[in-house]
Design a protein around this motif. Structure first.
Motif, PDB file in Angstrom:
ATOM      1  N   PHE A  74      12.945  -4.547  -9.049  1.00  0.00           N
ATOM      2  CA  PHE A  74      12.069  -5.099  -7.871  1.00  0.00           C
ATOM      3  C   PHE A  74      11.231  -6.127  -7.772  1.00  0.00           C
ATOM      4  N   ASP A  75      12.412  -7.904  -6.913  1.00  0.00           N
ATOM      5  CA  ASP A  75      11.105  -8.936  -7.058  1.00  0.00           C
ATOM      6  C   ASP A  75      10.287  -8.880  -6.388  1.00  0.00           C
ATOM      7  N   ALA A  76       9.089  -8.900  -5.884  1.00  0.00           N
ATOM      8  CA  ALA A  76       8.351  -8.482  -5.455  1.00  0.00           C
ATOM      9  C   ALA A  76       7.914  -9.546  -4.766  1.00  0.00           C
ATOM     10  N   GLU A  77       7.874 -10.641  -5.165  1.00  0.00           N
ATOM     11  CA  GLU A  77       7.826 -12.081  -4.929  1.00  0.00           C
ATOM     12  C   GLU A  77       9.548 -12.464  -3.644  1.00  0.00           C
ATOM     13  N   LYS A  78      10.069 -11.540  -3.452  1.00  0.00           N
ATOM     14  CA  LYS A  78      11.076 -11.252  -2.526  1.00  0.00           C
ATOM     15  C   LYS A  78      12.020 -10.756  -1.675  1.00  0.00           C
ATOM     16  N   SER A  79      10.810  -9.222  -1.402  1.00  0.00           N
ATOM     17  CA  SER A  79      10.817  -9.099  -0.705  1.00  0.00           C
ATOM     18  C   SER A  79      10.180  -8.346   0.447  1.00  0.00           C
ATOM     19  N   SER A  80       9.687  -8.261   1.618  1.00  0.00           N
ATOM     20  CA  SER A  80       9.311  -7.883   2.348  1.00  0.00           C
ATOM     21  C   SER A  80       7.323  -7.275   2.408  1.00  0.00           C
ATOM     22  N   LEU A  81       7.266  -7.532   1.103  1.00  0.00           N
ATOM     23  CA  LEU A  81       5.860  -7.820   0.457  1.00  0.00           C
ATOM     24  C   LEU A  81       4.673  -9.043   1.286  1.00  0.00           C
ATOM     25  N   LYS A  82       5.920  -9.649   1.172  1.00  0.00           N
ATOM     26  CA  LYS A  82       5.799 -11.245   1.794  1.00  0.00           C
ATOM     27  C   LYS A  82       6.101 -11.511   3.700  1.00  0.00           C
ATOM     28  N   LYS A  83       6.140 -10.436   3.731  1.00  0.00           N
ATOM     29  CA  LYS A  83       5.965 -10.039   5.476  1.00  0.00           C
ATOM     30  C   LYS A  83       5.088  -9.448   6.034  1.00  0.00           C
ATOM     31  N   GLY A  84       4.249  -9.159   5.234  1.00  0.00           N
ATOM     32  CA  GLY A  84       3.251  -8.254   5.295  1.00  0.00           C
ATOM     33  C   GLY A  84       2.951  -6.924   5.215  1.00  0.00           C
ATOM     34  N   GLU A  85       4.474  -6.283   4.508  1.00  0.00           N
ATOM     35  CA  GLU A  85       4.245  -5.292   4.148  1.00  0.00           C
ATOM     36  C   GLU A  85       3.181  -4.500   3.520  1.00  0.00           C
ATOM     37  N   SER A  86       2.467  -3.116   3.487  1.00  0.00           N
ATOM     38  CA  SER A  86       1.135  -2.408   2.188  1.00  0.00           C
ATOM     39  C   SER A  86       2.292  -2.321   1.380  1.00  0.00           C
ATOM     40  N   LEU A  87       1.750  -2.381   0.453  1.00  0.00           N
ATOM     41  CA  LEU A  87       2.034  -2.424  -1.102  1.00  0.00           C
ATOM     42  C   LEU A  87       2.565  -0.533  -1.091  1.00  0.00           C
ATOM     43  N   GLU A  88       2.248   0.630  -0.331  1.00  0.00           N
ATOM     44  CA  GLU A  88       1.617   1.953  -0.219  1.00  0.00           C
ATOM     45  C   GLU A  88       3.332   1.967   0.478  1.00  0.00           C
ATOM     46  N   GLN A  89       3.906   1.448   2.202  1.00  0.00           N
ATOM     47  CA  GLN A  89       5.130   1.324   2.384  1.00  0.00           C
ATOM     48  C   GLN A  89       5.639   0.552   1.273  1.00  0.00           C
ATOM     49  N   THR A  90       6.086   0.104   0.846  1.00  0.00           N
ATOM     50  CA  THR A  90       7.155  -0.471  -0.015  1.00  0.00           C
ATOM     51  C   THR A  90       7.529   0.483  -1.209  1.00  0.00           C
ATOM     52  N   LEU A  91       5.962   0.799  -1.892  1.00  0.00           N
ATOM     53  CA  LEU A  91       6.265   2.229  -2.338  1.00  0.00           C
ATOM     54  C   LEU A  91       7.507   2.979  -2.150  1.00  0.00           C
ATOM     55  N   LEU A  92       7.124   3.604  -0.673  1.00  0.00           N
ATOM     56  CA  LEU A  92       7.653   4.664  -0.211  1.00  0.00           C
ATOM     57  C   LEU A  92       8.711   4.183   0.103  1.00  0.00           C
ATOM     58  N   THR A  93       9.303   3.270   0.277  1.00  0.00           N
ATOM     59  CA  THR A  93      10.585   3.046   0.817  1.00  0.00           C
ATOM     60  C   THR A  93      11.250   2.173  -0.490  1.00  0.00           C
ATOM     61  N   LEU A  94      11.427   2.914  -2.092  1.00  0.00           N
ATOM     62  CA  LEU A  94      11.528   2.885  -3.306  1.00  0.00           C
ATOM     63  C   LEU A  94      11.772   4.275  -3.449  1.00  0.00           C
ATOM     64  N   PHE A  95      11.138   5.024  -3.304  1.00  0.00           N
ATOM     65  CA  PHE A  95      11.297   5.921  -2.971  1.00  0.00           C
ATOM     66  C   PHE A  95      12.148   7.121  -2.370  1.00  0.00           C
ATOM     67  N   TYR A  96      12.567   6.552  -1.581  1.00  0.00           N
ATOM     68  CA  TYR A  96      13.206   7.744  -0.099  1.00  0.00           C
ATOM     69  C   TYR A  96      14.459   6.326  -0.081  1.00  0.00           C
ATOM     70  N   GLN A  97      14.686   5.595  -1.113  1.00  0.00           N
ATOM     71  CA  GLN A  97      15.683   4.517  -1.619  1.00  0.00           C
ATOM     72  C   GLN A  97      16.273   5.305  -2.911  1.00  0.00           C
ATOM     73  N   GLY A  98      15.596   6.593  -3.542  1.00  0.00           N
ATOM     74  CA  GLY A  98      15.935   6.853  -5.107  1.00  0.00           C
ATOM     75  C   GLY A  98      15.345   6.811  -5.676  1.00  0.00           C
ATOM     76  N   ILE A  99      14.349   6.435  -5.776  1.00  0.00           N
ATOM     77  CA  ILE A  99      13.889   5.331  -7.312  1.00  0.00           C
ATOM     78  C   ILE A  99      12.794   6.734  -7.582  1.00  0.00           C
ATOM     79  N   ASP A 100      13.298   7.327  -9.172  1.00  0.00           N
ATOM     80  CA  ASP A 100      12.385   8.124  -9.810  1.00  0.00           C
ATOM     81  C   ASP A 100      10.750   7.823 -10.313  1.00  0.00           C
ATOM     82  N   ILE A 101      11.165   6.585 -10.052  1.00  0.00           N
ATOM     83  CA  ILE A 101       9.290   5.775 -11.023  1.00  0.00           C
ATOM     84  C   ILE A 101       9.841   4.403 -10.980  1.00  0.00           C
ATOM     85  N   CYS A 102       8.134   3.557 -10.515  1.00  0.00           N
ATOM     86  CA  CYS A 102       8.444   1.964 -10.945  1.00  0.00           C
ATOM     87  C   CYS A 102       7.361   1.914 -11.582  1.00  0.00           C
TER      88      CYS A 102
END
Length: 328
Positions: A74-102
């Motif tokens: 997961f490349d945070a520099e090219k993610s929606s974090l750069k569009k203003g998304e919070s870290l919590e919402q980004t991590l939730l996105t990973l979780f609901y995409q099926g990621i078990d651990i970050c």
């Protein structure tokens, strides 16, 4: 491992029994034991490194592959974090995409603390600022235990270098005394912490040679100039604090020499030492894979079902919801 934390921020998140189970499991994995993952699918683990890394990042990737899991970089520099998304919402996105651990590495100290009560996803700290690096300390303990054939109580470890800015040192100070290991910090005065943990097994010394004479293992640190407010003059560091053959001859003693990497050869350690059988850094790298496999296993199987979003009912909208439902 039932009860294992879903957010592993630091060593204080673990108790001694959990650490002992990790060490035992890492040894089993090193000897070829198959993975213990109850899921009926492959695990999916993401790594998000906001700070440079070779050893930690790649050893986690190797650990995931050895567990036959799926690795997502997961490349945070090219993610929606750069569009203003919070870290919590980004991590939730990973979780609901099926990621078990970050696995997260960040320059920000205690960034993960905010998620401990309500984890958006299971998280392993890959190093946060100057705070903690729990998986490095655990692999160091595993390597120490292996080297000393299980006899840890009463051993003395001398940590030399930039202790104040070293998150590894902070994790080691929390971990090693749990097993009766004494720690002495050595280095320039400005590299020593202003306050030590309240533990009689931890102390500071400004006499490196005398400390080396009485230690069982040497743990070297690089100077972390990137965390200093002003650059440190390293021109005389090797003469005063570096480990080389001449210094070991002068004190009349050798000891295994550990380093979390990367080592700045010619500053904290000389090449002759790095290329000798005293150098334990490569053994640490080898063992890092198995301890990180054990940590991933433990977190996956911890039984925590309260991961993900918190959906709260908005009481102020109750009437509106009822009115909408009545029109259907």
């Amino acid at each position: 491992m039932i009860g294992f934390p879903s957010i592993l921020e630091g060593i204080e998140d673990l108790n001694r029994e959990q650490v002992e189970q990790l060490l035992h499991r890492a040894q089993e994995l090193k000897l070829g034991s198959p993975a213990r993952l109850p899921l009926k699918r492959k695990i999916s683990v993401a790594t998000s490194f906001l700070e440079n890394s070779t050893r930690t990042k790649l050893s986690f990737e190797m650990a995931i592959k050895k567990l036959e899991g799926i690795h997502i970089n997961f490349d945070a520099e090219k993610s929606s974090l750069k569009k203003g998304e919070s870290l919590e919402q980004t991590l939730l996105t990973l979780f609901y995409q099926g990621i078990d651990i970050c696995i997260v590495r960040t320059t920000e100290t205690k960034l993960l603390e905010q998620f401990k009560d309500y984890p958006p996803i299971k998280i392993i700290n890959g190093g946060d600022g100057t705070n903690q690096h729990p998986t490095q300390a655990l692999l160091d303990l595993f390597t120490l235990k292996e080297y000393f054939k299980g006899e840890l109580a009463g051993k003395k470890v001398c940590i030399v270098g930039d202790c104040t800015h070293s998150r590894v040192t902070h994790s080691l100070m929390d971990l090693l005394p749990l097993f009766g290991i004494e720690i002495t910090l050595c280095g320039p005065k400005e590299f020593m912490p202003a306050q030590l943990p309240d533990n009689k097994l931890i102390k500071i010394s400004d006499d490196l040679d005398e400390t080396l004479k009485n230690c069982d293992a040497i743990y070297l640190l690089r100077i972390q100039n990137e965390r200093h407010e002003k650059s440190f003059d390293m021109s005389t560091y090797n003469l005063q604090w570096g480990i080389n053959v001449e210094r070991l001859l002068s004190i009349g003693k050798t000891a295994p020499i550990f380093h979390p990497g990367p080592a700045n050869i010619g500053i904290e350690v000389d090449s002759e030492i790095v290329n000798s059988d005293l150098w334990m850094a490569h053994k640490q790298v080898e063992n890092s894979i198995y301890i990180r496999m054990a940590i991933i296993e433990a977190m996956i199987t911890n039984g925590d079902t309260k991961i993900g979003a918190r959906y709260n009912h908005i009481s102020a909208l109750k009437g509106l919801t009822e009115n909408d439902e009545s029109k259907v």
